[in-house]
Design a protein around this motif. Structure first.
Motif, PDB file in Angstrom:
ATOM      1  N   SER A 146       0.845  -1.196   0.000  1.00  0.00           N
ATOM      2  CA  SER A 146       0.000   0.000   0.000  1.00  0.00           C
ATOM      3  C   SER A 146       0.874   1.236   0.000  1.00  0.00           C
ATOM      4  O   SER A 146       2.067   1.185   0.327  1.00  0.00           O
ATOM      5  CB  SER A 146      -0.909   0.008   1.226  1.00  0.00           C
ATOM      6  N   SER A 148       1.518   4.992   1.631  1.00  0.00           N
ATOM      7  CA  SER A 148       1.245   5.752   2.849  1.00  0.00           C
ATOM      8  C   SER A 148       2.354   6.756   3.063  1.00  0.00           C
ATOM      9  O   SER A 148       3.537   6.426   2.937  1.00  0.00           O
ATOM     10  CB  SER A 148       1.142   4.814   4.055  1.00  0.00           C
ATOM     11  N   ILE A 186      -2.974   6.422   7.120  1.00  0.00           N
ATOM     12  CA  ILE A 186      -3.951   6.117   6.076  1.00  0.00           C
ATOM     13  C   ILE A 186      -3.222   5.416   4.942  1.00  0.00           C
ATOM     14  O   ILE A 186      -2.306   5.982   4.334  1.00  0.00           O
ATOM     15  CB  ILE A 186      -4.650   7.386   5.575  1.00  0.00           C
ATOM     16  N   ASN A 187      -3.614   4.177   4.672  1.00  0.00           N
ATOM     17  CA  ASN A 187      -3.000   3.373   3.626  1.00  0.00           C
ATOM     18  C   ASN A 187      -3.970   3.215   2.461  1.00  0.00           C
ATOM     19  O   ASN A 187      -5.170   3.013   2.663  1.00  0.00           O
ATOM     20  CB  ASN A 187      -2.599   1.999   4.156  1.00  0.00           C
ATOM     21  N   THR A 188      -3.426   3.293   1.245  1.00  0.00           N
ATOM     22  CA  THR A 188      -4.250   3.263   0.039  1.00  0.00           C
ATOM     23  C   THR A 188      -3.734   2.189  -0.910  1.00  0.00           C
ATOM     24  O   THR A 188      -2.528   2.068  -1.142  1.00  0.00           O
ATOM     25  CB  THR A 188      -4.222   4.625  -0.669  1.00  0.00           C
ATOM     26  N   LYS A 202      -9.148   3.723   0.920  1.00  0.00           N
ATOM     27  CA  LYS A 202      -8.305   4.189   2.008  1.00  0.00           C
ATOM     28  C   LYS A 202      -8.634   3.435   3.288  1.00  0.00           C
ATOM     29  O   LYS A 202      -9.798   3.265   3.632  1.00  0.00           O
ATOM     30  CB  LYS A 202      -8.481   5.691   2.221  1.00  0.00           C
ATOM     31  N   SER A 204      -7.832   3.473   7.314  1.00  0.00           N
ATOM     32  CA  SER A 204      -7.319   4.279   8.415  1.00  0.00           C
ATOM     33  C   SER A 204      -7.016   3.397   9.618  1.00  0.00           C
ATOM     34  O   SER A 204      -7.756   2.454   9.926  1.00  0.00           O
ATOM     35  CB  SER A 204      -8.342   5.351   8.803  1.00  0.00           C
TER      36      SER A 204
END
Length: 222
Positions: A146, A148, A186-188, A202, A204
């Motif tokens: 991810s 971040s 927050i990882n996407t 996203k 959290s």
């Protein structure tokens, strides 16, 4: 406001006039923290894992600090920075794997009161202060990392330690510290690494480093 306070404190520490020699202490050290945790803030209809909180134990890191003695050497002001990172694997089944962890850079401002001892080479102190914590969660699902960015958090700490100087310049230091360091991450994921259960978007979470920290290192007076 807190960032401005940190800047003022650092400038005061470095620019204060010296009334005597060897008022500054520089230290390089390693440390061990017994536990930490990551708490997810999202719904598990989005994420194909059942655990709400992951624990991370036995964290190793390193750091440096500089301290300045005041008031007849009974009070010391210091600033430190460190780095530590930990990632571990979780395997849910033969089709899906999860690697999770975090990386943190603490910047802490501390005050210490020296306890009088009948030994010029041995120093015992107690103290505490506040910290600025830059960190991110390192989350990978099915070998898909991810994205971040570094986030900022704040916390407090208390500590106690001893120093022993075997010469006029060099010594060793050992310290025990408890701190409550935390930040939000927050990882996407740009695409789904584990279809069909995994939903892109996203995620959290909150990272807490609230265990006991043991440090050991060398100290130099100047």
């Amino acid at each position: 406001m807190l960032r401005a306070f940190f800047i003022v404190a650092v400038v005061s520490l470095m620019c204060s006039s010296l009334n005597a020699q060897q008022r500054f202490l520089f230290s390089s050290y390693g440390f061990y923290t017994n536990t930490s945790k990551i708490s997810n803030n999202f719904s598990f209809t989005q994420f194909p894992y059942e655990e709400h909180t992951y624990t991370f134990d036995n964290i190793i890191g390193f750091g440096i600090d500089i301290r300045r003695k005041f008031v007849d050497e009974n009070f010391t002001l210091g600033i430190s920075t460190e780095y530590f990172s930990l990632t571990k694997s979780h395997y849910e089944n033969i089709y899906t794997s999860l690697k999770d962890g975090f990386s943190i850079i603490p910047i802490e401002l501390s005050g210490y009161f020296n306890v009088p001892l009948n030994n010029q080479n041995l120093h015992w102190y107690v103290g505490g202060g506040m910290g600025l914590y830059l960190g991110k969660r390192n989350l990978t699902v099915n070998n898909t990392p991810s994205s971040s960015s570094m986030n900022t958090g704040f916390g407090i700490h208390v500590s106690s330690g001893v120093e022993y100087f075997f010469s006029e310049i060099f010594g060793v230091r050992s310290e025990v510290k408890f701190r409550d360091a935390q930040f939000e991450s927050i990882n996407t994921f740009s695409h789904s690494p584990a279809p069909p259960e995994f939903i892109t978007g996203k995620y959290s979470s909150e990272v807490h480093v609230d265990g006991i920290m043991l440090t050991g290192g060398i100290v130099m007076k100047f």
